[in-house]
Design a protein around this motif. Structure first.
Motif, short mmCIF file in Angstrom:
data_model
loop_
_atom_site.label_atom_id
_atom_site.label_comp_id
_atom_site.label_asym_id
_atom_site.label_seq_id
_atom_site.Cartn_x
_atom_site.Cartn_y
_atom_site.Cartn_z
N GLY A 82 0.79 -1.22 0.00
CA GLY A 82 0.00 0.00 0.00
C GLY A 82 0.83 1.28 0.00
N VAL A 83 2.09 1.17 -0.38
CA VAL A 83 2.95 2.35 -0.44
C VAL A 83 2.58 3.19 -1.65
CG1 VAL A 83 5.36 3.14 -0.66
CG2 VAL A 83 4.82 1.11 0.71
N ILE A 84 2.34 2.52 -2.78
CA ILE A 84 1.94 3.18 -4.02
C ILE A 84 0.82 2.38 -4.66
CG2 ILE A 84 4.23 4.17 -4.46
CD1 ILE A 84 4.60 1.95 -6.63
N GLY A 85 0.24 2.96 -5.69
CA GLY A 85 -0.75 2.27 -6.51
C GLY A 85 -0.22 2.15 -7.93
N ILE A 86 -0.91 1.39 -8.74
CA ILE A 86 -0.52 1.23 -10.15
C ILE A 86 -0.42 2.59 -10.83
CG2 ILE A 86 -1.50 0.49 -12.36
CD1 ILE A 86 -0.05 -1.75 -11.14
N ASP A 87 -1.28 3.52 -10.48
CA ASP A 87 -1.27 4.85 -11.10
C ASP A 87 0.06 5.58 -10.88
OD1 ASP A 87 -3.85 4.33 -11.87
OD2 ASP A 87 -4.77 5.61 -10.35
N ASP A 88 0.76 5.25 -9.81
CA ASP A 88 2.05 5.89 -9.53
C ASP A 88 3.13 5.47 -10.51
OD1 ASP A 88 1.48 7.48 -7.11
OD2 ASP A 88 1.01 5.52 -6.25
N LEU A 89 2.84 4.51 -11.35
CA LEU A 89 3.82 4.04 -12.33
C LEU A 89 3.60 4.66 -13.71
CD1 LEU A 89 3.82 0.23 -11.44
CD2 LEU A 89 5.33 2.02 -10.58
N SER A 90 2.76 5.67 -13.79
CA SER A 90 2.39 6.25 -15.09
C SER A 90 3.57 6.75 -15.92
CB SER A 90 1.37 7.37 -14.90
OG SER A 90 1.95 8.43 -14.16
N GLU A 91 4.64 7.18 -15.29
CA GLU A 91 5.80 7.71 -16.02
C GLU A 91 6.77 6.63 -16.48
OE1 GLU A 91 7.59 11.30 -14.19
OE2 GLU A 91 6.01 11.03 -12.68
N PHE A 92 6.56 5.39 -16.05
CA PHE A 92 7.46 4.31 -16.41
C PHE A 92 7.08 3.73 -17.78
CE2 PHE A 92 7.95 4.66 -11.88
CZ PHE A 92 9.28 4.38 -11.66
N ASP A 93 8.03 3.01 -18.38
CA ASP A 93 7.81 2.38 -19.69
C ASP A 93 6.65 1.40 -19.62
OD1 ASP A 93 9.97 3.73 -20.83
OD2 ASP A 93 11.37 2.08 -20.51
N ASP A 94 5.93 1.30 -20.73
CA ASP A 94 4.78 0.41 -20.81
C ASP A 94 5.16 -1.05 -20.55
OD1 ASP A 94 3.02 2.49 -21.27
OD2 ASP A 94 3.04 2.24 -23.46
N ASP A 95 6.32 -1.49 -21.04
CA ASP A 95 6.76 -2.87 -20.81
C ASP A 95 6.85 -3.19 -19.33
OD1 ASP A 95 6.94 -3.32 -23.52
OD2 ASP A 95 9.13 -3.20 -23.61
N LEU A 96 7.39 -2.25 -18.57
CA LEU A 96 7.52 -2.45 -17.12
C LEU A 96 6.14 -2.50 -16.47
CD1 LEU A 96 9.35 -2.68 -14.60
CD2 LEU A 96 9.20 -0.20 -14.44
N LYS A 97 5.26 -1.57 -16.85
CA LYS A 97 3.92 -1.54 -16.27
C LYS A 97 3.16 -2.83 -16.55
CE LYS A 97 3.07 2.55 -18.05
NZ LYS A 97 2.52 3.85 -18.43
N VAL A 98 3.26 -3.32 -17.78
CA VAL A 98 2.59 -4.57 -18.14
C VAL A 98 3.15 -5.74 -17.32
CG1 VAL A 98 2.28 -6.27 -20.00
CG2 VAL A 98 1.89 -3.83 -20.44
N ALA A 99 4.47 -5.79 -17.18
CA ALA A 99 5.10 -6.85 -16.39
C ALA A 99 4.62 -6.82 -14.95
CB ALA A 99 6.62 -6.73 -16.46
#
Length: 106
Positions: A82-99
């Motif tokens: 609960g430190v972050i949510g998926i939305d906090d990854l918006s600036e990261f590459d799509d490949d990383l977010k999908v993984a």
């Protein structure tokens, strides 16, 4: 899992981790204040707080292994704790977010 962590993602992670951890520790501090302000006995407050701090200090949101090879694992821990949510990854590459999303789906 992405084949390789991009330099952009690694630099972004290194920048964000301190911000994420500060926000998480601030949240924990507020929870500790609630424990101390409870109507429980002083001894009960002390032991409850000690138990919480001992558990919390092991979480990635407080301390994490800052190796590039641990970045995905750290992000997963940040999300599950609960430190972050998926939305906090918006600036990261799509490949990383999908993984990350695939790992969390298991």
């Amino acid at each position: 899992m992405p084949k390789e962590i991009s330099e952009k993602d690694w630099q972004l992670f290194r920048k964000k981790v301190a911000i994420w951890q500060d926000a998480y520790i601030d949240k924990l501090n507020q929870e500790y204040i609630e424990i101390l302000n409870s109507s429980n006995s002083p001894a009960d407050k002390f032991w409850e707080l000690e138990k919480r701090i001992n558990a919390d200090k092991l979480k990635t949101g407080v301390v994490c292994d800052m190796r590039r090879s641990k970045m995905v694992e750290n992000i997963i821990s940040f999300i599950t704790d609960g430190v972050i949510g998926i939305d906090d990854l918006s600036e990261f590459d799509d490949d990383l977010k999908v993984a990350i999303q695939l790992i969390l789906a298991f």
